[in-house]
Design a protein around this motif. Structure first.
Motif, PDB file in Angstrom:
ATOM      1  N   TYR A 136      -2.319   0.511  -4.530  1.00 53.53           N
ATOM      2  CA  TYR A 136      -1.783  -1.022  -3.887  1.00 53.53           C
ATOM      3  C   TYR A 136      -1.017  -1.482  -5.439  1.00 53.53           C
ATOM      4  O   TYR A 136      -1.164  -1.329  -6.371  1.00 53.53           O
ATOM      5  CB  TYR A 136      -3.315  -1.476  -3.711  1.00 53.53           C
TER       6      TYR A 136
ATOM      7  N   ARG B 275       0.436  -1.138  -0.130  1.00 51.59           N
ATOM      8  CA  ARG B 275      -0.340   0.119   0.511  1.00 51.59           C
ATOM      9  C   ARG B 275       0.982   0.875   0.135  1.00 51.59           C
ATOM     10  O   ARG B 275       1.999   1.163   0.489  1.00 51.59           O
ATOM     11  CB  ARG B 275      -0.859  -0.369   1.229  1.00 51.59           C
TER      12      ARG B 275
ATOM     13  N   ASP C 292       0.822   4.729   0.234  1.00 49.02           N
ATOM     14  CA  ASP C 292      -0.277   7.308   0.139  1.00 49.02           C
ATOM     15  C   ASP C 292       0.940   8.055   0.261  1.00 49.02           C
ATOM     16  O   ASP C 292       2.043   7.501  -0.463  1.00 49.02           O
ATOM     17  CB  ASP C 292      -0.066   7.042   1.637  1.00 49.02           C
TER      18      ASP C 292
ATOM     19  N   ALA D 265      -5.673   4.703  -1.328  1.00 48.05           N
ATOM     20  CA  ALA D 265      -4.209   4.770  -1.627  1.00 48.05           C
ATOM     21  C   ALA D 265      -3.912   4.122  -2.577  1.00 48.05           C
ATOM     22  O   ALA D 265      -5.448   3.914  -3.935  1.00 48.05           O
ATOM     23  CB  ALA D 265      -3.447   3.854  -0.044  1.00 48.05           C
TER      24      ALA D 265
ATOM     25  N   ASP E 155      -8.948   4.109   3.455  1.00 51.69           N
ATOM     26  CA  ASP E 155      -8.081   2.824   2.785  1.00 51.69           C
ATOM     27  C   ASP E 155      -8.167   2.581   1.190  1.00 51.69           C
ATOM     28  O   ASP E 155      -7.427   2.185   0.382  1.00 51.69           O
ATOM     29  CB  ASP E 155      -9.623   1.311   2.455  1.00 51.69           C
TER      30      ASP E 155
END
Lengths: 109, 112
Positions: free
Chosen positions: A86, A37, A39, A84, A82
């Motif tokens: 991936y 993940r 950010d 973000a 959640d």
């Protein structure tokens, strides 16, 4: 040549709307498929490692699954946090990883 | 964050100037990596190191050099920066025991 593709490129979900992200790969002898993940403005953060077809890993609202050609990251009842990008990656002999371009997920309240 | 520190975190420089980015780790891992991340390309490997003074090229190594004189430090040098090297650069280490790469926070480089 080892390759990783991810779809969709971007995904917008309403809070609570479950969905899946796809990672398709070609590698000569899979030694690990990884989900990260990321950010905005930060480095990728490790989520899961999968090694063999049929394997599943779970963490909170995320579940990763693996077949011989694909991996899916299932997101159940997502929340805005959640949101973000991936990333999916594979390795065939341990120390060198090949990354996909990522899926940018936005979860709207 | 696996004890990885990148410096500087942000840098603006001019075309033609040399630039050095530093990656420092605190956990004595043998393998260290430099990636660049650009929209639409994901993470691309520039160079990696498998020990002190042991380095090898990745897929986008042209215009970059690296050095590793100590286990804990891996330096990335842009010998003469170009606008195409404007990017976000990430350092990573490989934890062999866990079979996981861990990443630093990144360096945002702008070449004007």
């Amino acid at each position: 040549e080892d390759q990783v593709t991810q779809s969709p490129e971007a995904l917008r979900l309403q809070e609570g709307e479950s969905s899946s992200l796809n990672c398709s790969y070609t590698v000569s002898g899979l030694r690990g498929l990884f989900w990260y993940r990321q950010d905005p403005g930060k480095g990728p953060e490790f989520l899961f490692t999968l090694y063999s077809a049929g394997e599943e890993k779970e963490k909170e609202r995320l579940k990763a699954t693996l077949t011989k050609k694909e991996s899916f990251l299932h997101i159940t009842a997502p929340k805005p946090e959640d949101s973000a990008t991936y990333l999916c990656a594979v390795t065939n002999y341990g120390q060198n990883f090949v990354f996909g371009p990522g899926t940018r997920l936005s979860v709207l309240p | 964050d696996a004890g990885i520190t990148q410096s500087p975190r942000h840098k603006v420089t001019e075309t033609g100037t040399p630039v050095t980015l530093r990656c420092h780790q605190t956990e004595n891992h043998r393998y260290m990596y430099w990636y660049r991340q650009d929209p639409g390309h994901g993470l691309r490997l520039i160079h990696y190191s498998y020990g002190v003074k042991d380095t090898d090229k990745g897929e986008v190594s042209d215009g970059y050099s690296v050095s590793r004189s100590k286990t804990e430090d891996f330096l990335l040098t842009l010998e003469s920066a170009t606008s195409s090297q404007t990017s976000v650069y990430f350092c990573a280490i490989y934890d062999r025991d866990k079979n996981i790469q861990y990443f630093g926070a990144g360096t945002r480089l702008s070449v004007l």
